[in-house]
Design a protein around this motif. Structure first.
Motif, PDB file in Angstrom:
ATOM      1  N   ARG A   1       0.860  -1.184   0.000  1.00 42.84           N
ATOM      2  CA  ARG A   1       0.000   0.000   0.000  1.00 42.84           C
ATOM      3  C   ARG A   1       0.897   1.236   0.000  1.00 42.84           C
ATOM      4  NH1 ARG A   1      -5.005   0.084   3.879  1.00 42.84           N
ATOM      5  NH2 ARG A   1      -5.635  -1.399   2.272  1.00 42.84           N
ATOM      6  N   ILE A   2       0.747   2.060  -1.031  1.00 43.70           N
ATOM      7  CA  ILE A   2       1.607   3.223  -1.178  1.00 43.70           C
ATOM      8  C   ILE A   2       0.768   4.465  -1.450  1.00 43.70           C
ATOM      9  CG2 ILE A   2       3.613   1.935  -2.001  1.00 43.70           C
ATOM     10  CD1 ILE A   2       2.808   2.549  -4.827  1.00 43.70           C
ATOM     11  N   LYS A   3       1.352   5.612  -1.153  1.00 45.97           N
ATOM     12  CA  LYS A   3       0.718   6.899  -1.418  1.00 45.97           C
ATOM     13  C   LYS A   3       1.554   7.638  -2.447  1.00 45.97           C
ATOM     14  CE  LYS A   3      -0.871  11.170   0.794  1.00 45.97           C
ATOM     15  NZ  LYS A   3      -0.968  11.921   2.075  1.00 45.97           N
ATOM     16  N   LEU A   4       0.928   8.021  -3.550  1.00 45.12           N
ATOM     17  CA  LEU A   4       1.608   8.702  -4.635  1.00 45.12           C
ATOM     18  C   LEU A   4       1.083  10.131  -4.736  1.00 45.12           C
ATOM     19  CD1 LEU A   4       1.278   5.831  -7.263  1.00 45.12           C
ATOM     20  CD2 LEU A   4       3.165   6.228  -5.679  1.00 45.12           C
ATOM     21  N   THR A   5       1.994  11.078  -4.749  1.00 44.11           N
ATOM     22  CA  THR A   5       1.615  12.495  -4.858  1.00 44.11           C
ATOM     23  C   THR A   5       2.322  13.090  -6.066  1.00 44.11           C
ATOM     24  OG1 THR A   5       1.416  12.625  -2.444  1.00 44.11           O
ATOM     25  CG2 THR A   5       1.522  14.702  -3.667  1.00 44.11           C
ATOM     26  N   VAL A   6       1.540  13.629  -7.017  1.00 45.98           N
ATOM     27  CA  VAL A   6       2.092  14.208  -8.238  1.00 45.98           C
ATOM     28  C   VAL A   6       1.384  15.521  -8.534  1.00 45.98           C
ATOM     29  CG1 VAL A   6       2.705  11.963  -9.226  1.00 45.98           C
ATOM     30  CG2 VAL A   6       0.452  12.939  -9.687  1.00 45.98           C
TER      31      VAL A   6
ATOM     32  N   ASP B   1       8.238   3.743  -8.723  1.00 43.90           N
ATOM     33  CA  ASP B   1       9.104   4.740  -8.092  1.00 43.90           C
ATOM     34  C   ASP B   1       9.770   5.617  -9.147  1.00 43.90           C
ATOM     35  OD1 ASP B   1      10.459   6.053  -6.015  1.00 43.90           O
ATOM     36  OD2 ASP B   1      12.202   4.747  -6.249  1.00 43.90           O
ATOM     37  N   VAL B   2      10.276   4.985 -10.215  1.00 38.80           N
ATOM     38  CA  VAL B   2      10.919   5.740 -11.292  1.00 38.80           C
ATOM     39  C   VAL B   2       9.904   6.669 -11.968  1.00 38.80           C
ATOM     40  CG1 VAL B   2      12.056   5.554 -13.536  1.00 38.80           C
ATOM     41  CG2 VAL B   2      12.678   3.987 -11.686  1.00 38.80           C
ATOM     42  N   LEU B   3       8.689   6.145 -12.198  1.00 32.98           N
ATOM     43  CA  LEU B   3       7.648   6.950 -12.844  1.00 32.98           C
ATOM     44  C   LEU B   3       7.306   8.186 -12.028  1.00 32.98           C
ATOM     45  CD1 LEU B   3       5.432   7.317 -15.017  1.00 32.98           C
ATOM     46  CD2 LEU B   3       3.930   5.962 -13.531  1.00 32.98           C
TER      47      LEU B   3
ATOM     48  N   GLY C   1       6.948  13.896  -8.659  1.00 32.43           N
ATOM     49  CA  GLY C   1       6.128  13.617  -7.481  1.00 32.43           C
ATOM     50  C   GLY C   1       6.929  12.899  -6.410  1.00 32.43           C
ATOM     51  N   LYS C   2       6.230  12.368  -5.437  1.00 30.36           N
ATOM     52  CA  LYS C   2       6.888  11.623  -4.364  1.00 30.36           C
ATOM     53  C   LYS C   2       6.072  10.377  -4.036  1.00 30.36           C
ATOM     54  CE  LYS C   2       4.837  14.149  -0.455  1.00 30.36           C
ATOM     55  NZ  LYS C   2       5.111  14.898   0.786  1.00 30.36           N
ATOM     56  N   LEU C   3       6.764   9.376  -3.522  1.00 31.72           N
ATOM     57  CA  LEU C   3       6.149   8.097  -3.180  1.00 31.72           C
ATOM     58  C   LEU C   3       6.372   7.814  -1.701  1.00 31.72           C
ATOM     59  CD1 LEU C   3       6.358   4.791  -5.188  1.00 31.72           C
ATOM     60  CD2 LEU C   3       6.956   4.800  -2.783  1.00 31.72           C
ATOM     61  N   GLU C   4       5.322   7.382  -1.040  1.00 33.66           N
ATOM     62  CA  GLU C   4       5.399   7.044   0.386  1.00 33.66           C
ATOM     63  C   GLU C   4       4.826   5.649   0.603  1.00 33.66           C
ATOM     64  OE1 GLU C   4       3.692   8.626   4.714  1.00 33.66           O
ATOM     65  OE2 GLU C   4       3.264   9.735   2.876  1.00 33.66           O
TER      66      GLU C   4
END
Length: 360
Positions: free
Chosen positions: A175-180, A224-226, A232-235
């Motif tokens: 489960r990840i949070k993506l912010t772009v 992560d690369v995308l 953006g950032k990945l958490e």
């Protein structure tokens, strides 16, 4: 006439030791170490050499106490400094262990690998993890053999790939949070759909758009690369996500019934694990129906935060390892665990205890 008692010299017999052996230029050299210390030294846990070596002495045969000759040391290592040679043998040599001790180490590592597999996988139908004993049976089914020279995590990933070829098992999603930025959200969603990611929630307010999703671990690096390319950032919110609930997988954690069916010819079962998954799912559905019809008669355990049945079942629950484990967690002000998580936690502690008993 007095007789002179001749005593053997030049021999120091050592027993109950861990022997590290190195063969170099056709000559065998050995050093005597304390048990449970060699691996600690190699993993940089132990820093004091005197805690590892029984003596700063190089032997050709530790069990017989035969010392290595200085000319052989100089010819092979270029020095006769015993401490320097001991360090080289300790780093590069092969650890010699007894048969029973080796068997115990392999058994402990087998359990450790099974624990990692259990934590990283789920049943694709129920979304629940398999129990540790079932994973071990499946590993025996594929004739898995432990490699003592390879890490448990690496072997666990290999086991998962082999199990997926024969049994209904899959990696539990992350489960990840993506912010772009807002203008890049559509590109992110397109990729998430291509990776078959499940979007849990979205926050599209403001210039920065956030998406919480569950993603297969194999797609994590690409994701992560995308996200980096999209500015953006990945958490990471959770490295392993399982379905919530108290489905008692333990009740179906035995293949004896399937073997009995095959022996009697009552029913042909091509895939016992798939049939097992169906039974687990049916049992979960019937449990939900039972709870709906008899909700007034159900008792709740406040410690485990779970519905456990009538008064009799509540008493039995209070005697269970699940309840006792959550009681210990409650005294440490920790939240309660579900039945599956509790089992996994206890198995993990047992596995770590086994590893401590047989680690060097």
């Amino acid at each position: 006439m007095s007789k002179t008692l001749v005593q053997p010299v030049g021999q120091k017999r050592l027993t109950n030791v861990a022997v590290v052996r190195l063969k170099k230029h056709g000559v065998r050299f050995e050093i005597a170490c304390y048990k449970n210390k060699v691996l600690s030294w190699r993993s940089h846990v132990e820093k004091d050499l005197d805690e590892v070596l029984q003596s700063h002495t190089v032997y050709t045969n530790v069990s017989k106490g035969v010392l290595a000759k200085s000319k052989d040391l100089i010819k092979t290592f270029g020095t006769d400094d015993q401490t320097k040679i001991c360090l080289e043998i300790l780093e590069k040599g092969e650890l010699q262990v007894a048969g029973k001790e080796r068997e115990s180490q392999l058994s402990s590592q087998f359990r450790d690998i099974a624990t990692i597999v259990m934590q990283k996988t789920v049943n694709p139908e129920t979304k629940h993890p398999y129990t540790i004993s079932m994973i071990e049976r499946l590993m025996h089914e594929i004739h898995f053999a432990v490699d003592p020279h390879s890490s448990s995590k690496k072997q666990a990933l290999e086991v998962i790939r082999e199990l997926q070829k024969q049994f209904p098992i899959k990696r539990s999603p992350m489960r990840i949070k993506l912010t772009v930025p807002e203008q890049n959200l559509s590109a992110l969603k397109e990729k998430l759909n291509a990776w078959n990611a499940d979007i849990v929630s979205k926050d599209e307010s403001g210039s920065q758009q956030s998406v919480i999703c569950e993603l297969e671990p194999g797609s994590f690096r690409d994701c992560d690369v995308l996200v980096r390319n999209l500015q953006g950032k990945l958490e990471i919110l959770a490295v392993s996500v399982n379905a919530e609930g108290d489905t008692q997988v333990d009740n179906y954690d035995d293949f004896n019934e399937f073997a009995l069916h095959r022996d009697r010819g009552d029913k042909e079962i091509d895939d016992p694990v798939a049939d097992l998954s169906e039974r687990i799912q049916n049992q979960a559905i019937s449990t939900e129906k039972g709870n709906a019809s008899g909700e007034a008669k159900q008792s709740k355990c406040t410690t485990c935060k779970a519905i456990v049945g009538d008064a009799k079942e509540l008493r039995e629950h209070c005697e269970s390892d699940w309840h006792k484990h959550n009681l210990r967690r409650k005294t440490r002000q920790l939240p309660p665990l579900t039945a599956e998580d509790c089992l996994a936690d206890m198995e993990m502690k047992e596995s770590k205890s086994d590893l401590n008993d047989y680690s060097f």
